[in-house]
Design an enzyme around this catalytic site. Structure first.
Site, mmCIF file in Angstrom:
data_model
loop_
_atom_site.group_PDB
_atom_site.id
_atom_site.type_symbol
_atom_site.label_atom_id
_atom_site.label_comp_id
_atom_site.label_asym_id
_atom_site.label_seq_id
_atom_site.Cartn_x
_atom_site.Cartn_y
_atom_site.Cartn_z
ATOM 1 N N ARG A 32 -8.838 -4.877 -22.590
ATOM 2 C CA ARG A 32 -8.376 -6.258 -22.718
ATOM 3 C C ARG A 32 -9.443 -7.150 -22.087
ATOM 4 O O ARG A 32 -9.874 -6.888 -20.958
ATOM 5 C CB ARG A 32 -7.052 -6.436 -21.981
ATOM 6 C CG ARG A 32 -6.666 -7.897 -21.857
ATOM 7 C CD ARG A 32 -5.279 -8.072 -21.388
ATOM 8 N NE ARG A 32 -5.151 -7.823 -19.959
ATOM 9 C CZ ARG A 32 -3.985 -7.825 -19.334
ATOM 10 N NH1 ARG A 32 -2.875 -8.017 -20.015
ATOM 11 N NH2 ARG A 32 -3.916 -7.615 -18.042
ATOM 12 N N ARG A 88 -7.071 -3.155 -17.884
ATOM 13 C CA ARG A 88 -7.010 -4.532 -17.361
ATOM 14 C C ARG A 88 -8.369 -4.907 -16.762
ATOM 15 O O ARG A 88 -8.575 -4.798 -15.555
ATOM 16 C CB ARG A 88 -5.895 -4.643 -16.312
ATOM 17 C CG ARG A 88 -4.483 -4.523 -16.899
ATOM 18 C CD ARG A 88 -3.441 -4.699 -15.811
ATOM 19 N NE ARG A 88 -2.145 -5.116 -16.324
ATOM 20 C CZ ARG A 88 -1.074 -4.318 -16.412
ATOM 21 N NH1 ARG A 88 -1.143 -3.073 -16.024
ATOM 22 N NH2 ARG A 88 0.064 -4.797 -16.874
ATOM 23 N N HIS A 125 0.820 -1.224 0.000
ATOM 24 C CA HIS A 125 0.000 0.000 0.000
ATOM 25 C C HIS A 125 0.835 1.246 0.000
ATOM 26 O O HIS A 125 0.568 2.195 -0.698
ATOM 27 C CB HIS A 125 -0.812 0.118 1.290
ATOM 28 C CG HIS A 125 -1.710 -0.997 1.473
ATOM 29 N ND1 HIS A 125 -1.700 -1.775 2.569
ATOM 30 C CD2 HIS A 125 -2.633 -1.471 0.641
ATOM 31 C CE1 HIS A 125 -2.591 -2.703 2.422
ATOM 32 N NE2 HIS A 125 -3.168 -2.545 1.256
ATOM 33 N N GLU A 180 2.250 -12.048 -26.320
ATOM 34 C CA GLU A 180 2.833 -12.290 -24.994
ATOM 35 C C GLU A 180 3.561 -13.622 -24.925
ATOM 36 O O GLU A 180 4.105 -13.971 -23.880
ATOM 37 C CB GLU A 180 1.724 -12.311 -23.933
ATOM 38 C CG GLU A 180 1.002 -11.007 -23.791
ATOM 39 C CD GLU A 180 -0.068 -11.073 -22.729
ATOM 40 O OE1 GLU A 180 0.156 -10.560 -21.636
ATOM 41 O OE2 GLU A 180 -1.138 -11.659 -23.001
ATOM 42 N N ASN A 217 5.831 -8.133 -20.209
ATOM 43 C CA ASN A 217 5.924 -8.778 -18.892
ATOM 44 C C ASN A 217 5.829 -10.297 -19.064
ATOM 45 O O ASN A 217 6.606 -11.056 -18.495
ATOM 46 C CB ASN A 217 4.796 -8.311 -17.962
ATOM 47 C CG ASN A 217 4.761 -6.810 -17.818
ATOM 48 O OD1 ASN A 217 5.737 -6.142 -18.106
ATOM 49 N ND2 ASN A 217 3.633 -6.257 -17.396
ATOM 50 N N ASP A 218 4.848 -10.714 -19.845
ATOM 51 C CA ASP A 218 4.698 -12.149 -20.083
ATOM 52 C C ASP A 218 5.633 -12.646 -21.176
ATOM 53 O O ASP A 218 6.122 -13.772 -21.098
ATOM 54 C CB ASP A 218 3.239 -12.480 -20.442
ATOM 55 C CG ASP A 218 2.404 -12.647 -19.193
ATOM 56 O OD1 ASP A 218 2.887 -13.299 -18.247
ATOM 57 O OD2 ASP A 218 1.281 -12.113 -19.142
ATOM 58 N N ARG A 223 7.822 -14.521 -13.608
ATOM 59 C CA ARG A 223 7.913 -13.080 -13.358
ATOM 60 C C ARG A 223 7.688 -12.712 -11.903
ATOM 61 O O ARG A 223 7.974 -11.591 -11.484
ATOM 62 C CB ARG A 223 6.948 -12.304 -14.282
ATOM 63 C CG ARG A 223 5.500 -12.638 -14.078
ATOM 64 C CD ARG A 223 4.628 -12.067 -15.181
ATOM 65 N NE ARG A 223 3.968 -10.830 -14.808
ATOM 66 C CZ ARG A 223 3.021 -10.251 -15.529
ATOM 67 N NH1 ARG A 223 2.645 -10.769 -16.674
ATOM 68 N NH2 ARG A 223 2.458 -9.152 -15.132
HETATM 69 C C1 PEP Z 1 2.206 -8.056 -20.151
HETATM 70 O O1 PEP Z 1 2.208 -9.279 -19.988
HETATM 71 O O2 PEP Z 1 3.197 -7.397 -20.533
HETATM 72 C C2 PEP Z 1 0.984 -7.279 -19.869
HETATM 73 C C3 PEP Z 1 0.908 -5.998 -20.169
HETATM 74 O O3 PEP Z 1 -0.032 -7.917 -19.236
HETATM 75 P P1 PEP Z 1 -0.039 -8.220 -17.651
HETATM 76 O O4 PEP Z 1 1.149 -7.568 -17.033
HETATM 77 O O5 PEP Z 1 -1.326 -7.711 -17.146
HETATM 78 O O6 PEP Z 1 0.055 -9.725 -17.649
HETATM 79 MG MG MG Z 2 0.335 -10.347 -19.660
#
Ligand code: PEP
Ligand code: MG
Length: 603
Positions: free
Chosen positions: A341, A305, A198, A441, A464-465, A475
């Site tokens: 999304r 999201r 937080h 991704e 990220n994925d 991750r």
């Molecule tokens: C990602 O995977 O880069 C992405 C933007 O989606 P999330 O982080 O919500 O999995």
């Molecule tokens: Mg993702």
């Protein structure tokens, strides 16, 4: 880095932690002591069980009401959401049933039973693999304390830091952080917490410098001590020396002046010196944060999201709710587009609604995202119908997550058509001008980006994925965090491939992973041919300012050098050296903004 003896309360004390919100804060410490409740360990008589259960349930209701009162005083946004989650926890069957059992079977008084149930829940969460769930353990702890205080009839002391002070705490509860909306403090230091705690979330949104993970600081600093919070390099100095104080005051003036300069132009587009417009959009998790996106100069929402609509609740969102939420976001952001999304649940994004399916052995590769949506078709169709209906209120885009084959994409597109047909059948108005895109991704999606591009209106790379799946790095797992390398040649080659596949078919390619928010990567990404960057709103001003000061040729050349690198380490050296030499202050202002902070210190 503890440079002085902790038991010497006269001496200067320096400690390194994690910067979670950039900036330099200097002020007098306001130390929040650990507030413990004395829990009676009393056995009750069997005849008292019912009365004790009633007392427990009354305390649950009273605590929910207290939280409601705190929530009502807050502006919309993440903090309200956090408090809502706390109210949901008060309905957690694990907490309720376990407490009831301890009262009924062990004949413990309600306080003792609650304290035990909370300890057990915390112990389970402490073992969780993901940082996010481990941090929820502290949420349960705060909630338990509040519940116990209600049971023992203690009044809750609210923190009241003076204006301009540095709040030093073991951790800050959501109710404490609510206070910080009213009084402007200069900095926050906590002993525990990470990027999703937080204190970190709140500090970033209020733009207060913050450093977390400073072990023992509540024993070292005393209320009234001078404290420096260096949210750029992740350092805290208690009782600094005169010279050091002057140095940091100079740093702070320089930092604040630069911040003011980049914020001044944030509403203008990011166009390079030679006329290349790189679109910068915001990533959002809830509609309340739209204000934030607008305030920071976002040209629309590049990633909404929507799965957050399914969390912290005990019923599924209806078509009507999807419609109303999307309509509100579109109206607010018009004329800019909003990319919704479809729900990306599963793996790290858990919803109690899906828990019934039971745990998966390998959830990151399990029934998640689009795969789950295709299985839970009614849930998916309700969302799609709501979105298609909302499309009449603004430029709406629908984006399908975690696709790894053309077949999966086709199944997703077919579901959109089915939702469309249902609306036609029901004579419901809907937009026929909606663009549909897909997230890239997985390595598979990146390698077949040309085939995907033939079927969609846009591609959006989720790094990220993409990094997780390409490099086989969880991750969320800190043990392998050092291998999470955005500039690994495998990643930069895949990004380039996707950008080229899109360009060849005139399909725009955006990037919405955390990489987009890191000013060190702005040149590389734009140089690789990414036309849109979507990020945490607080990073937009810095990224825009870098683009405006650059030429597309500079960016292209750096991208070429990165592609020629033989390892991530080599690529990082090239990028950090170039960007640090050219944009030292911009890089400082990106620290902690949702990206790993590793701004080198100038000695
Ligand atoms: C990602 O995977 O880069 C992405 C933007 O989606 P999330 O982080 O919500 O999995
Ligand atoms: Mg993702």
């Amino acid at each position: 880095m503890n440079e002085s003896r902790p038991d010497d309360d006269e001496q200067r004390w320096v400690h390194a932690g994690t910067a979670t919100s950039p900036g330099i804060g200097i002020g007098e410490a306001y130390v929040v002591g650990r507030r413990r409740v004395a829990v009676p360990h009393t056995y009750i008589e069997r005849e008292e069980v019912e009365a004790e259960q009633i007392r427990f349930h009354e305390a649950l209701v009273a605590t929910r009401t207290q939280i409601e009162a705190i929530k009502a005083k807050l502006p919309h946004g993440e903090h309200r959401q956090i408090l809502k989650a706390q109210q949901m926890m008060l309905r957690d069957p694990d907490l309720i049933q376990r407490t009831e059992t301890l009262v009924r079977d062990d004949l413990r008084c309600a306080e003792w039973a609650v304290a035990t149930a909370i300890d057990e829940l915390q112990a389970t969460l402490d073992q969780a693999e993901t940082e996010y769930f481990r941090e929820r353990s502290s949420d349960i702890g705060f909630l338990g304390r509040r519940l116990l205080q209600t049971l023992v009839g203690e009044t809750l002391g609210e923190i009241s830091p003076p204006e301009g002070s540095i709040v030093v705490a073991h951790d800050l509860s959501p109710a404490d952080t609510a206070q910080l909306h009213r009084v402007r403090v200069e900095g926050i230091v906590t002993e525990v917490g990470g990027r999703t705690s937080h204190s970190a979330i709140m500090a970033r949104s209020l733009q207060i410098p913050a450093v977390v993970g400073i072990e023992g600081v509540t024993n070292i600093a005393q209320t009234g001590d001078t404290v420096i919070v260096d949210g750029v390099h992740g350092r805290v100095i208690v009782r600094p020396e005169e010279e050091e104080l002057e140095g940091h005051e100079g740093e702070r003036r320089r930092y604040d002046a630069f911040e003011e300069k980049i914020q001044k132009d944030r509403a203008f587009k990011a166009v390079t010196q030679d006329g290349l417009h790189v679109i910068t959009r915001a990533n959002l998790a809830m509609s309340e944060d739209m204000e934030l996106a607008i305030r920071h100069g976002a040209e629309g929402i590049g990633l909404y999201r929507s799965e957050y609509m399914f969390m912290n609740r005990d019923s599924l969102p209806s078509e009507e709710e999807h419609y109303r939420t999307a309509k509100a976001v579109l109206r607010k952001m018009a004329p800019y587009p909003v990319v919704f999304r479809t729900f990306d649940l599963g793996s790290d994004k858990k919803s109690p609604l899906l828990m019934a399916r039971g745990p998966e052995v390998n959830p990151a590769m399990g029934l998640r995202s689009l795969r789950l949506a295709l299985r839970e078709r009614e849930m998916f169709l309700a969302q799609l119908r709501g979105l298609l209906r909302a499309g009449v209120h603004g430029p709406l885009r629908i984006m399908l997550p975690l696709v790894s084959s053309v077949r999966e994409l086709n199944d997703g597109l077919e579901a959109i058509e089915e939702a469309r047909d249902q609306l036609i059948r029901d004579e419901m108005p809907q937009s026929d001008d909606i663009r549909v895109g897909v997230m890239v991704e997985t390595p598979a999606a990146a390698l077949i980006a040309d085939l995907l591009a033939e079927r969609v209106d846009f591609l959006s790379i989720g790094t990220n994925d993409l990094i997780q799946y390409t490099l086989a790095i969880d991750r969320e797992n800190e043990e392998v965090g050092y291998l999470y390398e955005p500039l690994h040649p495998a990643i930069t080659r895949l990004i380039k491939r996707v950008a080229e596949a899109g360009a060849a078919r005139d399909v725009p390619v955006s990037l919405c992973g955390e990489m987009a928010a890191d000013p060190r990567y702005t040149w590389v990404l734009a140089g690789l041919g990414i036309q849109e960057l979507s990020m945490n709103p607080s990073a937009i001003a810095v990224v825009k300012d870098i683009i405006r000061a650059s030429s597309s040729e500079d960016m292209r050349q750096l991208a070429e050098r990165v592609l020629a690198a033989r390892s991530a380490v080599e690529a990082e050296a090239v990028v950090y050296e170039t960007m640090h030499a050219r944009f030292p202050e911009h890089l400082e202002h990106g620290a902690g903004a949702g990206v790993p902070s590793s701004v080198p210190e100038d000695d």
